[in-house]
Design a protein around this motif. Structure first.
Motif, mmCIF file in Angstrom:
data_model
loop_
_atom_site.group_PDB
_atom_site.id
_atom_site.type_symbol
_atom_site.label_atom_id
_atom_site.label_comp_id
_atom_site.label_asym_id
_atom_site.label_seq_id
_atom_site.Cartn_x
_atom_site.Cartn_y
_atom_site.Cartn_z
ATOM 1 N N PRO A 43 35.627 23.666 51.852
ATOM 2 C CA PRO A 43 36.763 24.303 51.081
ATOM 3 C C PRO A 43 35.224 24.019 49.797
ATOM 4 N N VAL A 44 34.852 23.675 48.699
ATOM 5 C CA VAL A 44 33.438 23.739 48.267
ATOM 6 C C VAL A 44 33.363 24.490 47.630
ATOM 7 N N LEU A 45 32.635 24.942 48.879
ATOM 8 C CA LEU A 45 31.633 26.303 48.994
ATOM 9 C C LEU A 45 31.781 27.595 49.328
ATOM 10 N N PHE A 46 33.613 27.062 49.974
ATOM 11 C CA PHE A 46 34.223 28.281 50.499
ATOM 12 C C PHE A 46 34.760 29.210 48.785
ATOM 13 N N THR A 47 35.228 27.744 47.890
ATOM 14 C CA THR A 47 36.047 28.334 46.859
ATOM 15 C C THR A 47 34.523 28.764 45.740
ATOM 16 N N LEU A 48 33.708 28.568 45.816
ATOM 17 C CA LEU A 48 32.694 29.125 44.607
ATOM 18 C C LEU A 48 31.577 30.235 45.291
ATOM 19 N N LEU A 49 31.896 29.791 46.911
ATOM 20 C CA LEU A 49 31.089 31.875 47.209
ATOM 21 C C LEU A 49 32.110 33.091 46.528
ATOM 22 N N PHE A 50 33.813 32.749 47.010
ATOM 23 C CA PHE A 50 34.612 33.653 46.807
ATOM 24 C C PHE A 50 35.176 33.850 45.121
ATOM 25 N N ILE A 51 35.130 32.715 44.981
ATOM 26 C CA ILE A 51 35.589 33.580 43.585
ATOM 27 C C ILE A 51 34.111 33.537 42.306
ATOM 28 N N TYR A 52 33.013 33.249 42.344
ATOM 29 C CA TYR A 52 32.196 33.696 41.713
ATOM 30 C C TYR A 52 31.000 35.155 41.753
ATOM 31 N N ILE A 53 31.220 35.496 43.333
ATOM 32 C CA ILE A 53 30.731 36.230 44.001
ATOM 33 C C ILE A 53 31.263 37.347 44.350
ATOM 34 N N PHE A 54 32.010 37.300 45.745
ATOM 35 C CA PHE A 54 33.924 38.360 45.672
ATOM 36 C C PHE A 54 34.263 38.993 44.038
ATOM 37 N N GLY A 55 34.732 37.432 43.654
ATOM 38 C CA GLY A 55 36.024 37.387 43.037
ATOM 39 C C GLY A 55 35.439 37.967 41.933
ATOM 40 N N SER A 56 34.648 38.576 41.558
ATOM 41 C CA SER A 56 34.263 39.384 40.148
ATOM 42 C C SER A 56 34.341 41.102 40.756
ATOM 43 N N GLY A 57 34.572 41.554 41.797
ATOM 44 C CA GLY A 57 34.784 42.717 42.294
ATOM 45 C C GLY A 57 36.637 43.402 42.710
ATOM 46 N N ILE A 58 37.009 41.984 42.860
ATOM 47 C CA ILE A 58 38.408 42.405 43.442
ATOM 48 C C ILE A 58 40.135 41.996 42.047
ATOM 49 N N PRO A 59 40.296 43.629 41.729
ATOM 50 C CA PRO A 59 41.268 43.323 40.642
ATOM 51 C C PRO A 59 42.931 42.962 40.877
ATOM 52 N N ILE A 60 43.412 42.173 40.464
ATOM 53 C CA ILE A 60 44.013 41.555 40.846
ATOM 54 C C ILE A 60 45.141 42.370 39.269
ATOM 55 N N ALA A 61 46.415 42.218 39.964
ATOM 56 C CA ALA A 61 47.518 43.019 38.458
ATOM 57 C C ALA A 61 48.191 41.761 38.396
ATOM 58 N N THR B 162 38.971 21.221 43.399
ATOM 59 C CA THR B 162 38.010 22.239 42.928
ATOM 60 C C THR B 162 38.608 23.662 42.140
ATOM 61 N N GLY B 163 39.683 23.792 42.213
ATOM 62 C CA GLY B 163 40.339 24.461 41.405
ATOM 63 C C GLY B 163 40.964 24.456 40.405
ATOM 64 N N LEU B 164 41.097 23.151 40.700
ATOM 65 C CA LEU B 164 41.164 22.438 38.682
ATOM 66 C C LEU B 164 40.132 22.841 38.203
ATOM 67 N N VAL B 165 38.755 21.977 38.312
ATOM 68 C CA VAL B 165 37.761 22.103 37.700
ATOM 69 C C VAL B 165 36.911 23.342 37.532
ATOM 70 N N ILE B 166 37.840 24.872 38.085
ATOM 71 C CA ILE B 166 36.925 26.210 37.576
ATOM 72 C C ILE B 166 37.919 27.035 36.962
ATOM 73 N N GLY B 167 39.143 26.608 36.685
ATOM 74 C CA GLY B 167 40.364 26.483 35.998
ATOM 75 C C GLY B 167 41.100 27.057 36.714
ATOM 76 N N TRP B 168 41.525 27.023 37.814
ATOM 77 C CA TRP B 168 43.373 27.148 38.664
ATOM 78 C C TRP B 168 44.350 26.572 37.944
ATOM 79 N N ARG B 169 44.724 27.242 37.710
ATOM 80 C CA ARG B 169 46.367 26.838 37.073
ATOM 81 C C ARG B 169 47.515 26.625 37.650
ATOM 82 N N PRO B 170 48.791 26.215 38.273
ATOM 83 C CA PRO B 170 50.393 26.608 38.651
ATOM 84 C C PRO B 170 50.429 27.032 37.542
ATOM 85 N N ASP B 171 51.419 27.118 37.682
ATOM 86 C CA ASP B 171 52.297 27.828 36.957
ATOM 87 C C ASP B 171 53.556 27.802 37.264
ATOM 88 N N ALA B 172 54.691 26.405 37.404
ATOM 89 C CA ALA B 172 55.317 25.521 38.389
ATOM 90 C C ALA B 172 55.888 25.033 38.270
#
Length: 282
Positions: A52-70, A142-152
């Motif tokens: 989970p830690v590896l997947f989070t770092l890979l997708f967030i910091y490598i692939f995430g920069s090229g995927i805009p989310i409205a 891991t999500g909380l460490v990298i900046g993810w926050r729930p809004d509920a």
């Protein structure tokens, strides 16, 4: 005398409790056996701790920069997808574990014991859902460490993780069927890869499905993983682009997630029991 009689359970109730006590004890013993194996070989948990830690770092910091989310950041969008990606792919351990027990003759030894035969399967599923709960904790931290926050609200957040765990429990029974139907641990792992990886990736877990080809989007929108992921995003208050899709599972993700989980469990649990009887009889 009247008070004592009122507090004494009727004979029928006592008989039911006695009949349930044996199977319950067998399930606890087999669950403990699986957990002891993990304690002796901690690397078995790598798919729910390191991955989970590896997947989070890979997708967030490598692939995430090229995927805009409205309407939000990719971090908030991806957390629920990463959770389902890890829970789905790690369920392969159920298939490999059961296949290994069959191949090494451990199940034959269990047949000589006065125990509830289904305890092997139920104990495996319980230990798997416990490791899945650990995966949920690792992904959330891991999500909380990298900046993810729930809004509920807190109940809504707990509900999101509970739905994910329920789906993971259902998938573990499907993987039990794969393990019981395979000829050995290697084939169980191969079958698991063939089934679980398309299930996890042909979905809205890591990217919105709106830009997929029409035929592929239809498959992804009706994918059980997509329903659970959309339900988790909805309950966590995170960006959920799938909410604008007119497919029924995307418009009612919570009900779709629960429905898929119940359906998988209703089909695969009896099937696993039948396959287990077939493999252990004769």
């Amino acid at each position: 005398m009247t008070t004592t009689a009122a507090l004494t359970p009727p004979p029928a109730a006592t008989g039911v409790l006695e009949r349930l006590r044996g199977p319950w004890r067998d399930v606890v013993v087999h669950t403990r056996r699986n957990l002891v194996h993990i304690r002796r070989e901690p690397l078995q948990l790598s798919d729910v701790t390191v991955q989970p830690v590896l997947f989070t770092l890979l997708f967030i910091y490598i692939f995430g920069s090229g995927i805009p989310i409205a309407g939000g950041s990719y971090k908030d969008f991806a957390l629920a997808g990463l959770l389902m990606l890890n829970l789905t792919t790690s369920a392969m351990g159920t298939a490999v574990g059961l296949s290994t027990d069959l191949a090494t003759g451990v199940i034959d030894r269990f047949r000589t014991l006065p125990m509830w035969r289904a305890a092997v399967l139920v104990g495996r599923s319980v230990s798997d859902v416990l490791t899945a709960a650990l995966c949920v904790v690792i992904v959330a931290m891991t999500g909380l460490v990298i900046g993810w926050r729930p809004d509920a609200s807190l109940p809504s957040i707990v509900g999101a993780f509970a739905i994910a765990l329920f789906f993971s429990y259902a998938v573990s029974w499907a993987c039990a069927c794969l393990g019981l139907a395979s000829k050995g641990p290697e084939s169980a792992q191969s079958m698991g890869l063939i089934v679980l990886f398309p299930l996890a990736f042909v979905s809205n877990a890591m990217v919105p499905t709106q830009h997929m080809p029409t035929w592929l989007q239809t498959i992804a929108d009706w994918n059980p993983v997509s329903a659970v992921t959309a339900a988790a995003r909805h309950l966590l208050g995170n960006p959920n682009p799938s909410g604008s899709i007119h497919a029924w599972p995307m418009q009612h993700p919570v009900w779709a997630a629960l429905g898929w989980s119940v359906l998988i469990l209703a089909v695969c649990a009896p099937l696993a029991a039948s396959l287990y009887r077939r493999r252990t009889t004769g």
